[in-house]
Design an enzyme around this catalytic site. Structure first.
Site, mmCIF file in Angstrom:
data_model
loop_
_atom_site.group_PDB
_atom_site.id
_atom_site.type_symbol
_atom_site.label_atom_id
_atom_site.label_comp_id
_atom_site.label_asym_id
_atom_site.label_seq_id
_atom_site.Cartn_x
_atom_site.Cartn_y
_atom_site.Cartn_z
ATOM 1 N N CYS A 116 12.065 -24.042 19.192
ATOM 2 C CA CYS A 116 13.310 -23.295 18.954
ATOM 3 C C CYS A 116 13.081 -21.984 18.193
ATOM 4 O O CYS A 116 13.986 -21.154 18.118
ATOM 5 C CB CYS A 116 14.317 -24.172 18.216
ATOM 6 S SG CYS A 116 14.613 -25.728 19.053
ATOM 7 N N HIS A 249 19.356 -19.578 15.211
ATOM 8 C CA HIS A 249 19.147 -20.540 16.294
ATOM 9 C C HIS A 249 20.314 -21.517 16.286
ATOM 10 O O HIS A 249 20.712 -22.024 15.240
ATOM 11 C CB HIS A 249 17.820 -21.269 16.087
ATOM 12 C CG HIS A 249 17.707 -22.503 16.911
ATOM 13 N ND1 HIS A 249 17.900 -22.486 18.283
ATOM 14 C CD2 HIS A 249 17.462 -23.803 16.579
ATOM 15 C CE1 HIS A 249 17.762 -23.721 18.741
ATOM 16 N NE2 HIS A 249 17.500 -24.526 17.736
ATOM 17 N N ASN A 279 22.317 -26.850 22.132
ATOM 18 C CA ASN A 279 21.072 -26.276 21.620
ATOM 19 C C ASN A 279 20.182 -25.937 22.820
ATOM 20 O O ASN A 279 19.694 -26.834 23.500
ATOM 21 C CB ASN A 279 20.404 -27.308 20.703
ATOM 22 C CG ASN A 279 19.078 -26.820 20.126
ATOM 23 O OD1 ASN A 279 18.513 -25.831 20.583
ATOM 24 N ND2 ASN A 279 18.593 -27.526 19.131
HETATM 25 N N1 ACO Z 1 27.443 -40.916 19.590
HETATM 26 C C1 ACO Z 1 27.861 -41.886 18.779
HETATM 27 N N2 ACO Z 1 27.096 -42.397 17.789
HETATM 28 C C2 ACO Z 1 25.875 -41.872 17.630
HETATM 29 C C3 ACO Z 1 25.369 -40.854 18.450
HETATM 30 C C4 ACO Z 1 26.220 -40.371 19.465
HETATM 31 N N3 ACO Z 1 25.862 -39.391 20.315
HETATM 32 N N4 ACO Z 1 24.129 -40.553 18.041
HETATM 33 C C5 ACO Z 1 23.838 -41.346 17.006
HETATM 34 N N5 ACO Z 1 24.902 -42.156 16.754
HETATM 35 C C6 ACO Z 1 25.019 -43.178 15.737
HETATM 36 C C7 ACO Z 1 23.690 -43.732 15.286
HETATM 37 O O1 ACO Z 1 23.234 -44.720 16.162
HETATM 38 C C8 ACO Z 1 24.048 -44.288 13.919
HETATM 39 O O2 ACO Z 1 24.693 -45.530 14.110
HETATM 40 P P1 ACO Z 1 24.450 -46.731 13.073
HETATM 41 O O3 ACO Z 1 24.988 -46.235 11.774
HETATM 42 O O4 ACO Z 1 25.227 -47.842 13.678
HETATM 43 O O5 ACO Z 1 22.964 -46.954 13.048
HETATM 44 C C9 ACO Z 1 25.097 -43.304 13.400
HETATM 45 O O6 ACO Z 1 25.586 -42.605 14.556
HETATM 46 C C10 ACO Z 1 24.531 -42.308 12.421
HETATM 47 O O7 ACO Z 1 23.308 -41.780 12.960
HETATM 48 P P2 ACO Z 1 22.525 -40.655 12.236
HETATM 49 O O8 ACO Z 1 21.342 -40.265 13.054
HETATM 50 O O9 ACO Z 1 22.276 -41.078 10.822
HETATM 51 O O10 ACO Z 1 23.613 -39.501 12.266
HETATM 52 P P3 ACO Z 1 23.601 -38.128 11.546
HETATM 53 O O11 ACO Z 1 24.815 -37.986 10.729
HETATM 54 O O12 ACO Z 1 22.288 -37.811 10.894
HETATM 55 O O13 ACO Z 1 23.791 -37.144 12.766
HETATM 56 C C11 ACO Z 1 22.477 -35.603 14.024
HETATM 57 C C12 ACO Z 1 22.774 -37.053 13.745
HETATM 58 C C13 ACO Z 1 23.719 -34.954 14.605
HETATM 59 C C14 ACO Z 1 21.345 -35.513 15.027
HETATM 60 C C15 ACO Z 1 22.110 -34.934 12.675
HETATM 61 O O14 ACO Z 1 21.105 -35.629 12.018
HETATM 62 C C16 ACO Z 1 21.680 -33.537 12.862
HETATM 63 O O15 ACO Z 1 22.467 -32.681 13.189
HETATM 64 N N6 ACO Z 1 20.406 -33.245 12.630
HETATM 65 C C17 ACO Z 1 19.859 -31.940 12.875
HETATM 66 C C18 ACO Z 1 19.011 -32.061 14.035
HETATM 67 C C19 ACO Z 1 19.240 -31.011 15.061
HETATM 68 O O16 ACO Z 1 20.184 -30.249 15.091
HETATM 69 N N7 ACO Z 1 18.299 -30.980 15.932
HETATM 70 C C20 ACO Z 1 18.289 -30.066 16.988
HETATM 71 C C21 ACO Z 1 16.898 -29.885 17.414
HETATM 72 S S1 ACO Z 1 15.937 -29.268 16.161
HETATM 73 C C22 ACO Z 1 16.174 -27.682 16.114
HETATM 74 O O17 ACO Z 1 16.701 -27.102 17.002
HETATM 75 C C23 ACO Z 1 15.700 -27.030 14.924
#
Ligand code: ACO
Length: 322
Positions: A116, A249, A279
């Site tokens: 990215c 980004h 993304n």
């Molecule tokens: N729909 C519904 N529930 C979901 C989904 C979904 N699509 N995805 C995960 N969950 C659930 C999980 O299974 C978990 O359930 P549980 O509590 O029963 O185990 C719950 O939601 C919480 O999961 P987390 O992974 O802890 O959720 P979080 O609040 O961290 O959000 C996310 C996840 C959105 C990916 C967040 O961590 C984030 O934004 N991280 C940044 C990563 C990013 O943007 N990456 C992009 C690529 S990297 C880059 O471009 C730099």
């Protein structure tokens, strides 16, 4: 002194927008529009049809950027494509793009793989070629078909990404354009975001899908994006208050907001397209840039701060006068 200016921008999104509801229904995901919007800000994305490749998207974006710059493919003397989803293992997407554009002057063409951060890496590299006097008109493209490396059974990642391409034409100038750039990597964090597979003996070995520790990525991204933004501002002797537009980004709206807050840049000055593009990795910054240029929000003479972070980990920023 030779300066480097952006003389034209272009972008391309494949097909129609796919809403969260449509994606959930098509892929049978255990998810909801509400969850995706609340955690990421993403409402829709574009997905390339089977057979459409990164160099196809790059071609469309490049055509538009060349037209905006008043240039033809024959004027280009270097082509750099930032991508982590190239058409083939080789040749590079840049070489394929050169062929599609009909550039026959022997311009060097190569890909940059910094996930990215790829577009910022490519800009930084291109600027050094121009500043050295060796090249005068460089096509810099970010193009991705991330939909090809998503595990559609992993709801934690497959809802986050989209496909697309953005391009800029960079030219030598006697007026300042790119003011300062910085790029970095720390490979010790390779495990929190990767596609840990490869082709070996004609078969895929390892895991060919994108894997991510979302929370670790989130924390890392906000820290390094703020640090590298301050680094390029300091190098140019400028402050965040002088930035007209922050173009980060587009990973997640919460990362964008947290970064802008850390830099004391108002949310109104932070370009957001992740809600409609998802993304798109290396394509996200030039897509956002082109959309804002064509929409009239970005004007000539304004100061733009572009910054990216991605797998590797890699990160970087470019401060420029448009
Ligand atoms: N729909 C519904 N529930 C979901 C989904 C979904 N699509 N995805 C995960 N969950 C659930 C999980 O299974 C978990 O359930 P549980 O509590 O029963 O185990 C719950 O939601 C919480 O999961 P987390 O992974 O802890 O959720 P979080 O609040 O961290 O959000 C996310 C996840 C959105 C990916 C967040 O961590 C984030 O934004 N991280 C940044 C990563 C990013 O943007 N990456 C992009 C690529 S990297 C880059 O471009 C730099």
């Amino acid at each position: 002194m030779i300066h480097t200016r952006i003389s034209g921008t272009g972008s391309f999104l494949p097909g129609d927008a796919v809403s969260n509801e449509a994606l959930i229904a098509a892929r049978g995901l255990d998810s909801s529009d509400e969850w995706i919007v609340e955690r990421t800000g993403i409402r829709s994305r574009h997905l390339a049809a089977p057979g459409v490749t990164s160099s196809d998207l790059a071609f469309e974006a490049s055509r538009r950027a060349l037209q905006a710059a008043g240039r033809t493919a024959a004027d280009v003397d270097l082509i750099i494509v930032a991508t982590s989803t190239p058409d083939y293992v080789f040749p590079s997407a840049a070489a394929l793009l050169q062929s599609k554009l009909g550039n026959t002057n022997g311009a060097p063409a190569f890909d940059v793989q910094a996930v990215c951060s790829g577009f910022v890496y490519a800009l930084t590299i291109a600027e050094k070629f121009i500043r050295s006097g060796s090249h005068k008109c460089v096509l810099v493209v970010g193009a991705e078909v991330f939909s090809r490396i998503l595990d559609w059974k992993d709801r934690g990642t497959c809802v986050l990404f989209g496909d697309g391409a953005g391009a800029v034409v960079l030219e030598a100038s006697d007026r300042p354009g790119l003011l300062s750039s910085a790029f970095h990597a720390d490979g010790s964090h390779h495990g929190i975001l990767s596609v840990p597979g490869q082709i070996c003996g004609g078969v895929v070995t390892g895991d060919p899908f994108l894997r991510m520790d979302g929370q670790a990525v989130f924390k890392f991204a906000v820290k390094v994006l703020a640090d590298v933004a301050n680094e390029v501002l300091d190098a140019a002797g400028m402050t965040a208050a002088q930035v007209d537009w922050l173009i980060p980004h587009q990973a997640n709206v919460r990362i964008l907001q947290a970064t802008a807050k850390k830099l004391h840049i108002s949310p109104q000055k932070c370009m957001v397209t992740v809600d409609r593009h998802g993304n798109t990795s290396a394509a996200s910054i030039p897509l956002a840039l082109d959309e804002a240029v064509r929409g009239g929000r970005i004007q000539r003479g304004q100061h733009l701060l572009l910054e990216g972070v991605g797998g590797g980990f890699t990160w970087g920023a470019t401060l420029l006068k448009f």
